[in-house]
Design an enzyme around this catalytic site. Structure first.
Site, short mmCIF file in Angstrom:
data_model
loop_
_atom_site.label_atom_id
_atom_site.label_comp_id
_atom_site.label_asym_id
_atom_site.label_seq_id
_atom_site.Cartn_x
_atom_site.Cartn_y
_atom_site.Cartn_z
CB CYS A 123 -23.29 -24.31 7.52
SG CYS A 123 -21.95 -25.40 7.93
CG HIS A 265 -21.87 -22.03 4.42
ND1 HIS A 265 -21.28 -21.57 5.57
CD2 HIS A 265 -21.58 -23.36 4.36
CE1 HIS A 265 -20.67 -22.57 6.17
NE2 HIS A 265 -20.83 -23.67 5.45
CG ASN A 295 -17.32 -24.44 6.81
OD1 ASN A 295 -18.02 -23.75 7.55
ND2 ASN A 295 -17.79 -25.48 6.16
N1 ACO Z 1 -4.39 -33.19 1.05
C1 ACO Z 1 -4.00 -33.87 -0.06
N2 ACO Z 1 -4.82 -34.68 -0.73
C2 ACO Z 1 -6.08 -34.80 -0.29
C3 ACO Z 1 -6.55 -34.11 0.84
C4 ACO Z 1 -5.65 -33.28 1.52
N3 ACO Z 1 -5.99 -32.57 2.62
N4 ACO Z 1 -7.84 -34.43 1.03
C5 ACO Z 1 -8.19 -35.29 0.06
N5 ACO Z 1 -7.12 -35.52 -0.74
C6 ACO Z 1 -7.04 -36.38 -1.91
C7 ACO Z 1 -8.08 -37.49 -1.89
O1 ACO Z 1 -7.62 -38.59 -1.16
C8 ACO Z 1 -8.21 -37.81 -3.37
O2 ACO Z 1 -7.15 -38.63 -3.75
P1 ACO Z 1 -7.41 -39.84 -4.78
O3 ACO Z 1 -7.87 -39.16 -6.05
O4 ACO Z 1 -6.09 -40.47 -4.86
O5 ACO Z 1 -8.49 -40.67 -4.16
C9 ACO Z 1 -8.01 -36.45 -4.04
O6 ACO Z 1 -7.36 -35.60 -3.07
C10 ACO Z 1 -9.30 -35.80 -4.46
O7 ACO Z 1 -10.23 -35.92 -3.42
P2 ACO Z 1 -11.65 -35.26 -3.47
O8 ACO Z 1 -12.39 -35.56 -2.21
O9 ACO Z 1 -12.30 -35.58 -4.78
O10 ACO Z 1 -11.21 -33.72 -3.49
P3 ACO Z 1 -12.07 -32.48 -3.81
O11 ACO Z 1 -11.51 -31.73 -4.90
O12 ACO Z 1 -13.55 -32.84 -3.85
O13 ACO Z 1 -11.86 -31.60 -2.49
C11 ACO Z 1 -13.02 -31.09 -0.46
C12 ACO Z 1 -12.19 -32.12 -1.20
C13 ACO Z 1 -12.16 -29.85 -0.23
C14 ACO Z 1 -13.43 -31.68 0.89
C15 ACO Z 1 -14.27 -30.72 -1.29
O14 ACO Z 1 -14.90 -31.89 -1.75
C16 ACO Z 1 -15.29 -29.91 -0.52
O15 ACO Z 1 -15.03 -28.79 -0.12
N6 ACO Z 1 -16.50 -30.45 -0.34
C17 ACO Z 1 -17.57 -29.77 0.35
C18 ACO Z 1 -17.35 -29.89 1.84
C19 ACO Z 1 -18.27 -29.01 2.61
O16 ACO Z 1 -18.90 -28.14 2.08
N7 ACO Z 1 -18.29 -29.25 3.94
C20 ACO Z 1 -18.95 -28.42 4.86
C21 ACO Z 1 -20.43 -28.54 4.85
S1 ACO Z 1 -21.16 -27.28 5.72
C22 ACO Z 1 -21.31 -27.66 7.38
O17 ACO Z 1 -22.39 -27.94 7.86
C23 ACO Z 1 -20.07 -27.65 8.29
#
Ligand code: ACO
Length: 338
Positions: A123, A265, A295
């Site tokens: 990214c 980003h 993204n």
């Molecule tokens: N639908 C429903 N529930 C979900 C989903 C989904 N799609 N995905 C995860 N959950 C659940 C999890 O299982 C978890 O359940 P639990 O509490 O029973 O274990 C709960 O939701 C919370 O999960 P978290 O991972 O803590 O959710 P969070 O609020 O952190 O959101 C997310 C997840 C959107 C992935 C977030 O952490 C994020 O955006 N992180 C950064 C990712 C990123 O920037 N990636 C790209 C990097 S750049 C590149 O090089 C491509």
């Protein structure tokens, strides 16, 4: 003192035709017994829909999206493909391992006088490439550069992981960067780039490269697709985006009030809001397209930039800070006086 300055003279972007809504993903995952919802995706990421290339459609290959974005940027700059000396192409989803996607683009564009290279910094790739173009232009080795950030992330989405498959989309953004007098105010002002390979595990694709070439088992187990620790990445992203932006502002003795636009980003709207808050930059100055495109990795910043330029938001003389993090992990911030 550098011999020349580098100035952005054209921008362009391109997206595949196919819109994939959150509801489409809900239905796709339900078929394999995985639960998610439109509400969860919107609330936790800010994404409503994204674009995805139709597999096998040559008009939606990475290089084809890069071509369409480049044509638009060249048209805005009033330049022809023959004018380009350097094609710097940021991507982590190349058309083919060899030749590079930049060479596919060169072939299609007819940029016969250029040298072309791909760069993989995920990214942060667009900012790395922009900085390379800036340096080659400053020293006088390059007069006109075409810088592209383009991805077909749909090709590496891990559909068995609901935490990551909801985030990604396909797109291309391009800019034309040209030589200007060394004292021109409208220029790329600085770049701060870094990486930390110790954090490789937070976002990686284990197999499909030369370490572990694809086998039937690897494909079955999604080991040639994205593996992501979202929760940890979220924290690192907020911390590093904030710190790189602060370092850049400090270097130029700029206050957040003096900044006209901030282009972070586009990984998650909650990351963007948290960073803006820590920098005391009001959301009115923060440019986003994550709601419509998700993204798109190296394409997020140039597509947001292009949209804002074409909408007349970013105007000549304004100061724009671009800020990225990505797999590697890689980081970068580039400050531009437009
Ligand atoms: N639908 C429903 N529930 C979900 C989903 C989904 N799609 N995905 C995860 N959950 C659940 C999890 O299982 C978890 O359940 P639990 O509490 O029973 O274990 C709960 O939701 C919370 O999960 P978290 O991972 O803590 O959710 P969070 O609020 O952190 O959101 C997310 C997840 C959107 C992935 C977030 O952490 C994020 O955006 N992180 C950064 C990712 C990123 O920037 N990636 C790209 C990097 S750049 C590149 O090089 C491509």
């Amino acid at each position: 003192m550098a011999n020349f300055a580098a100035t952005i003279t054209g921008t362009g972007s391109a997206f595949p035709a196919g819109i994939v809504t959150n509801q489409d993903i809900v239905e796709k995952l339900a078929a394999s017994g995985i639960e998610t919802s439109d509400q969860w995706i919107r609330e936790r990421s800010g994404i409503r829909e994204r674009r995805m290339s139709a597999p096998g459609n040559a008009e939606e290959y990475n290089s084809a999206l890069g071509f369409a974005a480049s044509r638009a940027a060249l048209e805005m700059a009033g330049r022809k493909p023959e004018d380009i000396d350097l094609i710097a192409y940021a991507t982590c989803t190349p058309d083919t391992v060899i030749p590079s996607t930049s060479c596919w683009l060169q072939h299609r564009l007819g940029a016969v006088n250029a040298w072309a290279m791909d760069l993989n910094a995920a990214c942060s790739g667009f900012l790395y490439c922009l900085s390379i173009a800036d340096q080659f232009i400053q020293t006088g080795q390059v007069k006109t550069a075409l810088v592209i950030g383009a991805e077909v992330l749909s090709s590496i989405i891990n559909w068995s992981d609901r935490g990551s498959c909801i985030l990604f989309g396909d797109a291309a953004g391009a800019v034309v960067v040209e030589r200007a007098e060394a004292d021109t105010p409208n220029r790329i002002l600085s770049a701060t780039l870094r990486s930390d390979g110790n954090l490789w595990e937070l976002l990686h694709i284990p197999a499909g490269g030369s370490r572990f070439p694809a086998t039937a088992e690897i494909i079955r187990d999604y080991l040639n697709k994205i593996q992501m620790n979202g929760r940890e990445l979220f924290k690192v992203a907020v911390r590093t985006l904030t710190s790189f932006a602060k370092q850049t502002l400090k270097k130029h003795k700029l206050t957040p009030e003096e900044l006209d636009w901030f282009i972070p980003h586009q990984a998650n709207i909650r990351i963007i809001e948290a960073v803006a808050e820590r920098l005391s930059i009001p959301m009115e100055k923060v440019l986003v397209n994550i709601d419509r495109f998700g993204n798109t990795s190296s394409a997020t910043i140039p597509t947001v930039l292009d949209e804002a330029v074409r909408a007349g938001k970013i105007r000549k003389g304004q100061t724009v800070l671009m800020d990225a993090f990505g797999s590697g992990l890689t980081f970068g911030a580039v400050l531009v006086r437009y």
